[in-house]
Design a protein around this motif. Structure first.
Motif, mmCIF file in Angstrom:
data_model
loop_
_atom_site.group_PDB
_atom_site.id
_atom_site.type_symbol
_atom_site.label_atom_id
_atom_site.label_comp_id
_atom_site.label_asym_id
_atom_site.label_seq_id
_atom_site.Cartn_x
_atom_site.Cartn_y
_atom_site.Cartn_z
ATOM 1 N N ARG A 140 -64.870 1.034 32.873
ATOM 2 C CA ARG A 140 -64.679 -0.356 33.110
ATOM 3 C C ARG A 140 -63.433 -0.865 32.639
ATOM 4 N N TRP A 141 -63.037 -0.274 31.599
ATOM 5 C CA TRP A 141 -61.692 -0.932 30.956
ATOM 6 C C TRP A 141 -60.453 -0.442 31.883
ATOM 7 N N THR A 142 -60.678 0.664 32.923
ATOM 8 C CA THR A 142 -59.446 0.845 33.929
ATOM 9 C C THR A 142 -59.349 -0.434 34.876
ATOM 10 N N PHE A 143 -60.510 -1.256 34.992
ATOM 11 C CA PHE A 143 -60.510 -2.287 35.604
ATOM 12 C C PHE A 143 -59.788 -3.742 34.871
ATOM 13 N N LEU A 144 -60.492 -3.715 33.750
ATOM 14 C CA LEU A 144 -60.357 -5.022 32.785
ATOM 15 C C LEU A 144 -58.869 -5.073 32.228
ATOM 16 N N VAL A 145 -58.394 -3.938 32.128
ATOM 17 C CA VAL A 145 -56.976 -3.715 31.222
ATOM 18 C C VAL A 145 -55.684 -4.586 32.137
ATOM 19 N N SER A 146 -55.935 -4.584 33.511
ATOM 20 C CA SER A 146 -55.062 -5.358 34.342
ATOM 21 C C SER A 146 -55.039 -6.885 34.226
ATOM 22 N N VAL A 147 -56.228 -7.498 33.626
ATOM 23 C CA VAL A 147 -56.383 -8.756 33.580
ATOM 24 C C VAL A 147 -55.288 -9.459 32.980
ATOM 25 N N PRO A 148 -55.295 -9.234 31.484
ATOM 26 C CA PRO A 148 -54.359 -10.060 30.515
ATOM 27 C C PRO A 148 -52.797 -9.661 31.053
ATOM 28 N N ILE A 149 -52.553 -8.590 31.640
ATOM 29 C CA ILE A 149 -51.192 -8.345 32.100
ATOM 30 C C ILE A 149 -50.759 -9.340 33.165
ATOM 31 N N ALA A 150 -51.900 -9.342 34.192
ATOM 32 C CA ALA A 150 -51.419 -10.114 35.344
ATOM 33 C C ALA A 150 -51.319 -11.415 35.065
ATOM 34 N N VAL A 151 -52.373 -12.191 34.192
ATOM 35 C CA VAL A 151 -52.238 -13.556 33.877
ATOM 36 C C VAL A 151 -50.742 -13.928 33.201
ATOM 37 N N THR A 152 -50.545 -12.729 32.215
ATOM 38 C CA THR A 152 -49.134 -12.969 31.580
ATOM 39 C C THR A 152 -47.996 -13.173 32.562
ATOM 40 N N VAL A 153 -47.822 -12.176 33.772
ATOM 41 C CA VAL A 153 -47.069 -12.231 34.365
ATOM 42 C C VAL A 153 -47.038 -13.541 35.191
ATOM 43 N N LEU B 179 -50.937 -12.990 42.979
ATOM 44 C CA LEU B 179 -50.973 -12.255 41.782
ATOM 45 C C LEU B 179 -52.464 -12.921 40.787
ATOM 46 N N THR B 180 -52.453 -14.206 41.056
ATOM 47 C CA THR B 180 -53.856 -14.640 40.461
ATOM 48 C C THR B 180 -55.093 -14.057 40.989
ATOM 49 N N VAL B 181 -55.214 -14.161 42.345
ATOM 50 C CA VAL B 181 -56.406 -13.310 42.830
ATOM 51 C C VAL B 181 -56.440 -12.126 42.547
ATOM 52 N N PHE B 182 -55.348 -11.311 42.263
ATOM 53 C CA PHE B 182 -55.533 -9.888 41.697
ATOM 54 C C PHE B 182 -56.192 -9.949 40.319
ATOM 55 N N ALA B 183 -55.652 -10.854 39.549
ATOM 56 C CA ALA B 183 -56.400 -10.845 38.081
ATOM 57 C C ALA B 183 -57.825 -11.235 38.271
ATOM 58 N N ALA B 184 -58.251 -12.034 39.194
ATOM 59 C CA ALA B 184 -59.704 -12.604 39.281
ATOM 60 C C ALA B 184 -60.566 -11.337 39.695
ATOM 61 N N ALA B 185 -60.035 -10.719 40.817
ATOM 62 C CA ALA B 185 -60.704 -9.559 41.396
ATOM 63 C C ALA B 185 -60.673 -8.289 40.166
ATOM 64 N N ARG C 89 -62.343 -3.694 44.771
ATOM 65 C CA ARG C 89 -61.267 -3.218 45.173
ATOM 66 C C ARG C 89 -60.393 -3.337 46.310
ATOM 67 N N PHE C 90 -61.223 -3.745 47.538
ATOM 68 C CA PHE C 90 -60.459 -4.257 48.740
ATOM 69 C C PHE C 90 -59.474 -5.576 48.515
ATOM 70 N N VAL C 91 -60.408 -6.289 47.684
ATOM 71 C CA VAL C 91 -59.790 -7.600 47.389
ATOM 72 C C VAL C 91 -58.446 -7.539 46.794
ATOM 73 N N LYS C 92 -58.357 -6.647 45.655
ATOM 74 C CA LYS C 92 -57.386 -6.432 44.805
ATOM 75 C C LYS C 92 -56.223 -5.927 45.737
ATOM 76 N N GLY C 93 -56.682 -5.015 46.687
ATOM 77 C CA GLY C 93 -55.705 -4.359 47.675
ATOM 78 C C GLY C 93 -55.089 -5.293 48.535
ATOM 79 N N LEU C 94 -55.971 -6.435 48.979
ATOM 80 C CA LEU C 94 -55.222 -7.376 49.882
ATOM 81 C C LEU C 94 -54.540 -8.150 48.835
ATOM 82 N N ALA C 95 -54.740 -8.355 47.731
ATOM 83 C CA ALA C 95 -53.729 -9.374 46.856
ATOM 84 C C ALA C 95 -52.418 -8.703 46.578
#
Length: 485
Positions: A180-193, A98-104, A121-127
């Motif tokens: 770009r916000w379709t990518f960035l909006v996932s970051v705070p959610i993933a970090v919180t989780v 999940l940490t890798v997902f947030a970074a990607a 996108r590929f790295v996020k899929g791997l995570a």
């Protein structure tokens, strides 16, 4: 392996309310949020594709890779992700991935180069390939098999479907600001989780089983699928009978055959093929291919149709498709009750029937459709179908699997879902590209004619999955032996 018949409970047991502790609820919410985030990510980016293509000057075949890179990364390592979770500890794998997902996600929202964007996108899929089966097996090892686990799994899988469906709306809102916000909006959610997961996911000990991670199996599966999808997508431009296309198919087939050989020889394979000998498991996986493969391809075409052909804004399109997301999201509290009352196989049949009908009805659309008469019926049918079939398929695919292989079973069903989706989407893109590039130089009618073969394919895939689910062998083994999951 225990057959699904062992899941049958007495009437008294079935009507006993499931009572969970506070810790179980918190655990469930953590893993459900991550699965919803996975679905949300795929769906949001799908809505943003026309905007991404306009800004980065990408055609339909290139835009397809923004979706396919994620689902291929997801699907190619899901089996390894589930296996590593069993062997190395579910909590550890879940939090690292999940940490890798947030970074990607952060990097994807900042880059300008299309190749780098696809790579993130590929790295996020791997995570996600590690978080999804790990979350699944965290549930199956913390909730008792039977009604308690069925309820947890139905909520878990419905969160995934809800995230995917509601991602259309969220994606429309984000794209109205910037793609770009379709990518960035996932970051705070993933970090919180990640922070919540450190608190609420119980520590588990790695398996005492002798290790063996089948890395070569994972590599050959990923390379084989990437080669197959790339060949399908590039075939219209290079020619279906060209040396490059024929060689691409041949090499991909050889690599996938190597994967099969490896799986039959290694001590700890990604896929223990014997698990598919049980009819209900194999058919559930085929149903997953048809369900998600048809829907992802339909969404890809629908996004281009509504925005490129009809000229709708991303936000307008999102609200038009809102009923699908609402139907899926509001079904979560009732999914387990439906499964108990009617049985997973019947709900799979009903759901695939609704989806197939929705696709067929959508074939009537033209360049000036009436939303209520031409689009809304399909939107409602797809919402009903997804809500019924998606959780039922996941329950069916893991029924009767022993705890030591729950990660494998979870990875297998999700691999079928994602890899199947990538293949169907690749064929869809090949069909569309084979009729020329749909761009602003063409009339709306000509663009719709290019998209229509993709719509036909979605309907055909859903109907094929329905026929598999309705096969006599399935009814004898699954319906007769599993009246209520």
């Amino acid at each position: 392996m225990t057959s699904p018949s062992t899941l049958t409970r007495s009437a008294e047991q079935l009507h006993t309310a499931v009572r969970w502790t506070r810790a179980q609820w918190l655990l469930l919410m953590v893993v459900c949020t991550v699965l919803a985030l996975d679905g949300l990510d795929v769906s949001m980016v799908g809505v943003a594709l026309p905007s991404i293509g306009h800004e980065l000057h990408l055609g339909t075949d290139s835009l397809q890779w923004i979706v396919s890179a994620y689902v291929l990364g997801y699907g190619s390592l899901l089996l390894l992700g589930g296996r590593l979770a069993d062997l190395l500890g579910r909590r550890r794998i879940f939090l690292i991935a999940l940490t890798v997902f947030a970074a990607a996600s952060l990097l994807g929202g900042l880059v300008n180069d299309p190749t780098l964007l696809i790579a993130t996108r590929f790295v996020k899929g791997l995570a996600a390939a590690f978080t999804a089966p790990t979350g699944f097996s965290i549930i199956t090892t913390n909730f008792a098999e039977g009604r308690e686990r069925n309820k947890a799994l139905s909520i878990f899988t419905t969160f995934g479907a809800s995230g995917f469906s509601l991602g259309l709306v969220v994606g429309g809102l984000m794209t109205s600001l910037s793609w770009r916000w379709t990518f960035l909006v996932s970051v705070p959610i993933a970090v919180t989780v990640v922070l919540l997961g450190m608190l609420f996911i119980p520590r588990d000990k790695p398996s005492t089983e002798e290790s063996g991670h089948d890395v070569w199996g994972a590599v050959t599966l990923a390379l084989g699928m990437l080669g197959l999808v790339y060949t399908l997508v590039s075939a219209p431009e290079k020619g279906w009978g060209s040396v490059a296309t024929i060689a691409g198919f041949a090499i991909s087939a050889a690599v996938l055959a190597t994967f099969a050989v490896i799986e039959n020889r290694v001590k700890h394979p990604l896929i223990r093929f014997g698990i598919l000998r049980e009819g209900w498991v194999a058919r559930a996986n085929l149903s997953a291919v048809g369900l998600f493969g048809s829907y992802l391809s339909f969404q890809f075409i629908l996004t281009m149709y509504l925005q490129s052909v009809l000229g709708w804004s991303p936000l307008g399109m999102a609200f038009a498709l809102l009923p699908t997301g609402l139907l899926v999201a509001t079904s979560a509290p009732f999914a387990d009750r439906f499964i108990e009352k009617f049985g997973a196989p019947k709900l799979i049949l009903t759901g695939l029937t609704a989806m197939g009908l929705g696709y067929v009805l959508f074939l009537r659309v033209g360049t000036s459709p009436n939303y209520v008469l031409d689009i809304l019926p399909s939107v409602i049918l797809l919402g009903i179908g997804f809500a019924l079939a998606f959780p039922s398929i996941n329950v069916q695919a893991t029924a009767g699997i022993r705890d030591s292989e729950q990660g494998l079973a979870a990875g297998l069903i999700q691999t079928s879902t994602q890899v199947g989706a990538a293949l169907v989407l690749a064929v869809t893109t090949a069909l569309v590209s084979g009729h020329g590039q749909a761009d602003g130089t063409l009339s709306a009618a000509a663009m719709l004619d290019q998209y229509r073969p993709g719509l036909v394919l979605s309907a055909a895939v859903a109907i094929a999955a329905l026929l598999v689910a309705a096969s006599p062998a399935r009814r004898r083994r699954a319906l007769a032996r599993q009246p209520a999951v």
